[in-house]
Design an enzyme around this catalytic site. Structure first.
Site, mmCIF file in Angstrom:
data_model
loop_
_atom_site.group_PDB
_atom_site.id
_atom_site.type_symbol
_atom_site.label_atom_id
_atom_site.label_comp_id
_atom_site.label_asym_id
_atom_site.label_seq_id
_atom_site.Cartn_x
_atom_site.Cartn_y
_atom_site.Cartn_z
ATOM 1 N N GLY A 36 0.846 -1.192 0.000
ATOM 2 C CA GLY A 36 0.000 0.000 0.000
ATOM 3 C C GLY A 36 0.881 1.241 0.000
ATOM 4 N N SER A 37 0.800 2.099 -0.993
ATOM 5 C CA SER A 37 1.768 3.172 -1.107
ATOM 6 C C SER A 37 1.363 4.171 -2.194
ATOM 7 C CB SER A 37 3.145 2.571 -1.408
ATOM 8 O OG SER A 37 3.007 1.515 -2.331
ATOM 9 N N ARG A 38 2.368 4.835 -2.779
ATOM 10 C CA ARG A 38 2.066 5.886 -3.736
ATOM 11 C C ARG A 38 3.251 6.123 -4.672
ATOM 12 N NH1 ARG A 38 1.112 11.771 -1.090
ATOM 13 N NH2 ARG A 38 2.353 12.995 -2.522
#
Length: 230
Positions: A187-189
């Site tokens: 989960g990140s960007r």
């Protein structure tokens, strides 16, 4: 396309050890209590889908910049690229794509070119959807130099759950548009800093597909994209 291909996607090798761990735990839990075993089966399936690496159809016209990640456009704003890349100290348009734990997390090159610089910087683990995540969170930054000399930055940013940024590429490597260059767990960007004067062809809240969705076009002269939300 066969029906099974809709549900069964190739898995990135990075996920094999995790599937093995989840599988071993599942077997143990079935001996303890079958309910826990079935819950673990569900988590194992989720882990498999997290590390899925589906085939993508990347547009090949020169000048097209594609999304480096699956997810939602969470921010579009002016910002200076990470200092460790050594790029000019000027604000560029930054497009942020937020990946939830249900998105495919394989990252793809937004544009063809040579990696002129790559730099890792440790940091914190704020929610990746927050603006301050770009400055404070753990990150891995790449500066890609295109054939015409212009540069583009793409930054992998760890999130609240993510604790591991993986980059398959090194400085000096030449990437094709849409080529896999990394992955982030869990989960990140991804931030993309567009070349000076270039406007994005996406809008806030838009769903992005890594390697496929056109984020910007070096040949375009139109204004920034404005979209309708229904």
């Amino acid at each position: 396309m066969k029906m099974r291909d809709t549900f069964l996607k190739p898995m990135h090798p990075e996920g094999r050890k995790f599937i093995g761990i989840f599988g071993a735990i599942t077997v143990v839990l079935f001996f303890i209590w079958s309910v826990l075993g079935w819950i673990s089966v569900g988590l194992t399936i989720w882990c498999y889908y997290f590390f899925r690496d589906p085939v993508r159809v990347t547009p090949t016209r020169d000048g097209l910049i594609v999304s480096p990640a699956d997810g939602i456009v969470s921010l579009i704003e002016k910002a200076v690229p990470p200092a460790e890349l050594g790029m000019p100290d000027m604000a560029l348009t930054r497009v942020s794509v937020f990946m939830s734990v249900f998105n495919c997390h394989v990252n793809r090159a937004p544009i063809a070119g040579q990696i002129a610089q790559i730099a890792y910087r440790p940091g914190k683990f704020f929610n990746a959807s927050l603006d301050k995540a770009s400055a404070d969170n753990e990150r891995n930054s790449l500066c890609i130099q295109m054939a015409d000399g212009r540069q583009l930055a793409v930054v992998q940013i760890a999130g609240l759950v993510a604790r591991r940024i993986v980059c398959f590429s090194t400085r000096g490597d030449t990437l094709r548009t849409g080529e896999r260059f990394g992955l982030i767990r869990f989960g990140s960007r991804l931030d993309v800093y567009l070349p000076d004067g270039l406007e994005p062809l996406v809008s806030l809240g838009q769903t992005m597909v890594a390697g496929e969705t056109v984020l910007a076009d070096l040949a375009a002269t139109e204004a920034a994209r404005i979209a309708r939300v229904d």
